[in-house]
Design a protein around this motif. Structure first.
Motif, short mmCIF file in Angstrom:
data_model
loop_
_atom_site.label_atom_id
_atom_site.label_comp_id
_atom_site.label_asym_id
_atom_site.label_seq_id
_atom_site.Cartn_x
_atom_site.Cartn_y
_atom_site.Cartn_z
N ARG A 9 -47.08 76.85 19.10
CA ARG A 9 -48.23 77.01 17.81
C ARG A 9 -47.77 77.72 16.44
NH1 ARG A 9 -53.97 78.12 20.64
NH2 ARG A 9 -53.84 76.08 22.11
N LYS A 10 -46.76 78.74 16.73
CA LYS A 10 -46.23 79.33 15.60
C LYS A 10 -45.37 78.64 14.68
CE LYS A 10 -46.32 83.77 18.15
NZ LYS A 10 -45.51 84.86 18.53
N ASN A 11 -44.75 77.42 15.18
CA ASN A 11 -44.04 76.58 14.45
C ASN A 11 -44.38 76.24 13.18
OD1 ASN A 11 -41.71 76.54 16.11
ND2 ASN A 11 -42.11 74.65 16.71
N THR A 12 -43.67 76.45 11.92
CA THR A 12 -44.06 75.91 10.75
C THR A 12 -43.47 74.59 10.69
OG1 THR A 12 -42.06 76.58 9.78
CG2 THR A 12 -43.99 77.90 9.74
N LEU A 13 -43.86 74.01 9.58
CA LEU A 13 -43.10 72.57 9.52
C LEU A 13 -41.82 72.47 9.09
CD1 LEU A 13 -43.92 69.30 8.95
CD2 LEU A 13 -44.41 69.77 6.69
N LEU A 14 -41.14 73.33 8.68
CA LEU A 14 -39.80 73.63 8.38
C LEU A 14 -39.18 73.73 9.78
CD1 LEU A 14 -37.38 74.06 6.74
CD2 LEU A 14 -37.62 76.25 6.43
N LYS A 54 -32.55 65.85 4.72
CA LYS A 54 -32.81 65.75 3.34
C LYS A 54 -33.95 66.19 2.85
CE LYS A 54 -32.38 61.85 0.13
NZ LYS A 54 -32.11 60.43 -0.12
N GLU A 55 -35.20 65.83 3.88
CA GLU A 55 -36.41 66.45 3.44
C GLU A 55 -36.44 68.07 3.42
OE1 GLU A 55 -39.50 64.87 6.28
OE2 GLU A 55 -38.95 63.00 6.06
N ILE A 56 -35.69 68.59 4.45
CA ILE A 56 -35.48 70.09 4.41
C ILE A 56 -35.05 70.46 2.84
CG2 ILE A 56 -34.52 72.02 5.17
CD1 ILE A 56 -34.79 70.79 7.99
N LEU A 57 -33.82 69.74 2.67
CA LEU A 57 -33.11 70.05 1.46
C LEU A 57 -33.84 69.93 0.19
CD1 LEU A 57 -30.26 71.00 0.35
CD2 LEU A 57 -29.71 68.65 0.21
N LEU A 58 -34.37 68.54 0.10
CA LEU A 58 -35.10 68.64 -1.21
C LEU A 58 -36.73 68.82 -1.13
CD1 LEU A 58 -33.54 64.96 -1.82
CD2 LEU A 58 -32.77 66.93 -2.40
N ASP A 59 -37.49 68.75 -0.20
CA ASP A 59 -38.78 69.06 -0.17
C ASP A 59 -39.14 70.60 -0.29
OD1 ASP A 59 -39.17 66.08 -0.25
OD2 ASP A 59 -39.88 65.86 1.83
N ASN A 60 -38.14 71.06 0.74
CA ASN A 60 -38.45 72.59 0.73
C ASN A 60 -37.38 73.35 -0.26
OD1 ASN A 60 -40.33 72.18 2.89
ND2 ASN A 60 -38.51 71.62 4.11
N ASN A 69 -34.48 67.13 -7.96
CA ASN A 69 -34.65 66.32 -9.23
C ASN A 69 -35.95 65.37 -8.86
OD1 ASN A 69 -34.68 64.72 -11.35
ND2 ASN A 69 -32.60 64.01 -11.01
N PRO A 70 -37.04 65.65 -9.61
CA PRO A 70 -37.98 65.07 -9.21
C PRO A 70 -38.05 63.66 -9.48
CG PRO A 70 -38.63 66.26 -11.18
CD PRO A 70 -37.04 66.42 -10.42
#
Length: 142
Positions: A9-14, A54-60, A69-70
């Protein structure tokens, strides 16, 4: 093989993304540990791990503002920096997954023996094996 992770439960999306990457890379790491080389059959797992990294790198924003770069139109230099960072992240996660599997080799070998004998393991079978072996948890990667 089948790889899964238990979500706390403690897990974050990251943390969920990090765990998903480790799971995706663990099949390749297991083959490397057991046979000394990874199989070509892991391409879909690598693709999943790549996209999650890639999501971790760019989205977070893990890579910092200079990698963000948006716009969809990125320079070759920016894309190259992003690819290098993703590659480094995947290498770290792979080494971490491999280390976790290696440190839990006794448990995994016992599961493999039980599976070969019984052909199907229940949760009780796995828990029984787990109680007889010391398990080591993964450390944070990032």
């Amino acid at each position: 093989g089948f790889v899964s992770f238990v979500q706390e439960r403690k897990n974050t999306l990251l943390k969920q993304k990090q765990t998903a990457i480790m799971c995706a890379l663990s099949g390749m790491a297991a083959l490397d540990i057991k046979f000394g080389a990874a199989s070509m059959g892991v391409s879909s797992d690598l693709t999943k791990a790549y996209h999650a990294a890639k999501e971790i790198l760019l989205d977070n924003g893990i890579g910092g503002f200079d990698l963000y770069n948006p716009e969809y139109d990125c320079s070759h230099s920016l894309l190259s920096k992003q690819e290098q960072m993703i590659s480094a992240m995947l290498h770290r996660y792979y080494q971490k997954a491999k280390g976790c599997l290696a440190s839990n080799r006794e448990f995994l070998d016992q599961i493999a023996i039980s599976l070969a004998q019984k052909k199907l393991l229940t949760g009780k079978d796995i828990q029984r094996t787990r109680q007889n072996c010391a398990l080591h948890k993964m450390e944070e990667v990032i």
